[in-house]
Design an enzyme around this catalytic site. Structure first.
Site, PDB file in Angstrom:
ATOM      1  N   SER A   1       0.826  -1.204   0.000  1.00 33.88           N
ATOM      2  CA  SER A   1       0.000   0.000   0.000  1.00 33.88           C
ATOM      3  C   SER A   1       0.861   1.255   0.000  1.00 33.88           C
ATOM      4  O   SER A   1       1.649   1.489   0.918  1.00 33.88           O
ATOM      5  CB  SER A   1      -0.913   0.009   1.231  1.00 33.88           C
ATOM      6  OG  SER A   1      -1.501   1.284   1.404  1.00 33.88           O
TER       7      SER A   1
ATOM      8  N   GLN B   1      -0.040   3.425   3.103  1.00 36.98           N
ATOM      9  CA  GLN B   1       0.484   2.924   4.366  1.00 36.98           C
ATOM     10  C   GLN B   1       1.985   3.139   4.492  1.00 36.98           C
ATOM     11  O   GLN B   1       2.484   3.534   5.555  1.00 36.98           O
ATOM     12  CB  GLN B   1       0.143   1.441   4.527  1.00 36.98           C
ATOM     13  CG  GLN B   1      -1.325   1.176   4.802  1.00 36.98           C
ATOM     14  CD  GLN B   1      -1.604  -0.297   5.033  1.00 36.98           C
ATOM     15  OE1 GLN B   1      -0.871  -1.163   4.563  1.00 36.98           O
ATOM     16  NE2 GLN B   1      -2.672  -0.578   5.744  1.00 36.98           N
TER      17      GLN B   1
ATOM     18  N   CYS C   1     -19.171  -8.875   9.355  1.00 37.51           N
ATOM     19  CA  CYS C   1     -17.967  -9.558   9.835  1.00 37.51           C
ATOM     20  C   CYS C   1     -18.069  -9.846  11.325  1.00 37.51           C
ATOM     21  O   CYS C   1     -17.682 -10.935  11.785  1.00 37.51           O
ATOM     22  CB  CYS C   1     -16.732  -8.717   9.535  1.00 37.51           C
ATOM     23  SG  CYS C   1     -16.264  -8.685   7.784  1.00 37.51           S
TER      24      CYS C   1
END
Length: 450
Positions: free
Chosen positions: A234, A237, A394
């Site tokens: 990423s 990131q 989730c």
């Protein structure tokens, strides 16, 4: 009771006979079939559905949670029957499924209590068969595809993640030794728990595969005097992690590289990977563990932290794969260990964290709800609904379904770690107490008994 609010039993008798005689319109027939499935599925609480034809259906024994839902499109019952995972998420995102009382988490709690019944639905069976048939293509992640998959999820605004993550931006399962910890406390415990399993000591060279925003790497550097190389695909990131390392004065101890793990050729005393293995794909298991075996020194220790499935085979949810994590594959513990053993690695410790991620996701959902308007300004209403559904579905999959998190400790040599696992609790306790002179007694006891 009015004709529009007849009981489920009366409705089934009336409309079931019409299906048999061919006197029921296709849309009404689909709603009848959906209701038939919901009668088996809803085993707790109370679910009320207002269908597109103006009829009201009631399901469940009553009590809490109580949810009422309005379906606004006549095609929606058919879609929910054919592909329930995709259809439910998209209907919520598009607003064609409107929750009038209760919450999304309540709705998913009601509908996801009995996973075996969900898996027995005709549409669900078809989806699982197609996933199995297309498994190699769906979950195959060469380096080029891995870059694209990571960008899809992680190279969006960092501001979004700051709305619901802890201050350290830990985007993986937290660790709740008591169960009453705040999110920030539980994420701090997670990092310390991992460090204890890695048997950290000053001067070690560590590889962090999937280093995210760099929180774990900087913890290992700052608290354990390690030299850490963090890998991520990423761009966002890596930029944020490098900036943080510069600001905290750790730039000479940590290095963050935008590089695929398969391209790593260094040698390390420790290798850690948290929340990344889910993106490897089943066809990449052997490459992952072969790389691990190659870069780990002979007396080294590795720790793999990943989401897994309690099932014969791994897989991925179609809606999650389409909107959140393309290319994702949640492995079983058995197939993961088998791949590690094929690479010649010793499995030296295994821990299964069952409800820890459910609690983590609950915290994330609550934080996101508090900052929802900010998220809507960053993106739009449909994106907010997508993110809400992602976090809630989730959570319920971890709370009621077959998902869990496992931590596998690995080594090249069978004697690389102590003979018993007492050192894990002792190491964690020592690290925690060294940083907090007034540690509450319940936490001390929980760590000592871990």
């Amino acid at each position: 009771m009015s004709n529009s609010e007849t009981s489920p039993d009366e409705r089934f008798e009336q409309e079931g006979s019409r299906i048999e005689t061919g006197r029921l319109a296709p849309g009404r027939a689909a709603m009848w079939l959906l209701a038939k499935s919901l009668r088996r599925l809803v085993q707790n609480g109370r679910l009320t559905i207002y269908d597109p034809c103006g009829q009201t259906w009631h399901f469940g024994p009553g009590g809490e949670p109580a949810v009422s839902v309005r379906l606004t499109e006549k095609v929606l019952p058919v879609q929910l029957l054919v592909n329930p995972s995709i259809a439910l998420g998209e209907a919520y995102m598009d607003g064609t499924l409107r929750i009038e009382t209760g919450s999304l988490r309540d709705l998913l709690s009601i509908c996801m209590t009995d996973i075996d019944t969900i898996d027995a639905l005709p549409g669900r069976r078809l989806t699982r068969w197609l996933d199995a048939f297309l498994s190699r293509r769906l979950h195959h992640n060469p380096i080029s595809r891995s870059h694209a998959n990571v960008a899809h999820h992680y190279d969006i605004s960092t501001e979004l993640y700051d709305l619901f993550l802890d201050a350290d931006r830990q985007y993986s399962c937290a660790y709740f030794p008591i169960g009453t910890e705040t999110l920030d406390e539980a994420q701090a415990f997670k990092k310390k728990h991992i460090a204890a399993k890695l048997l950290m000591r000053p001067g070690l060279e560590v590889l962090d595969i999937g280093s995210g925003w760099g929180g774990l790497a900087m913890e290992l550097a700052q608290q354990h005097e390690a030299r850490v190389t963090g890998l991520s695909l990423s761009t966002e990131q890596i930029a944020a992690a490098r900036e943080r390392a510069q600001q905290t004065g750790l730039f000479d101890q940590v290095a963050f590289e935008r590089r695929d793990y398969r391209e790593e050729h260094g040698l390390y005393d420790r290798v850690v990977s948290v929340g990344m293995f889910e993106h490897v794909g089943r066809s990449g298991f052997d490459a992952f563990f072969t790389t691990l075996q190659r870069v780990l020194r002979p007396d080294g220790v590795a720790l793999l932290h990943a989401i897994g499935r309690m099932a014969p085979k791994g897989g991925s949810d179609p809606w999650i794969r389409k909107y959140v994590f393309p290319g994702g594959y949640l492995p079983t513990l058995s197939e993961t260990i088998a791949a590690a053993e094929r690479a010649g690695m010793w499995v030296t410790d295994v821990e299964v964290l069952r409800l820890h991620y459910a609690e983590t996701l609950r915290h994330w959902s609550e934080r996101f709800a508090q900052e929802r308007e900010t998220a809507r300004m960053l993106y739009d209403e449909r994106f907010c609904r997508m993110w809400e559904f992602y976090l809630a579905v989730c959570e319920m999959a971890f709370r009621n379904g077959r998902l869990m998190v496992f931590q596998i400790q690995l080594a090249k040599r069978r004697d690389a770690v102590p003979l018993t696992r007492d050192y894990i609790a002792k190491g964690l306790c020592q690290v925690v107490l060294s940083g907090r002179d007034q540690e509450p007694r319940p936490v001390q006891a929980a760590i000592s008994a871990a």
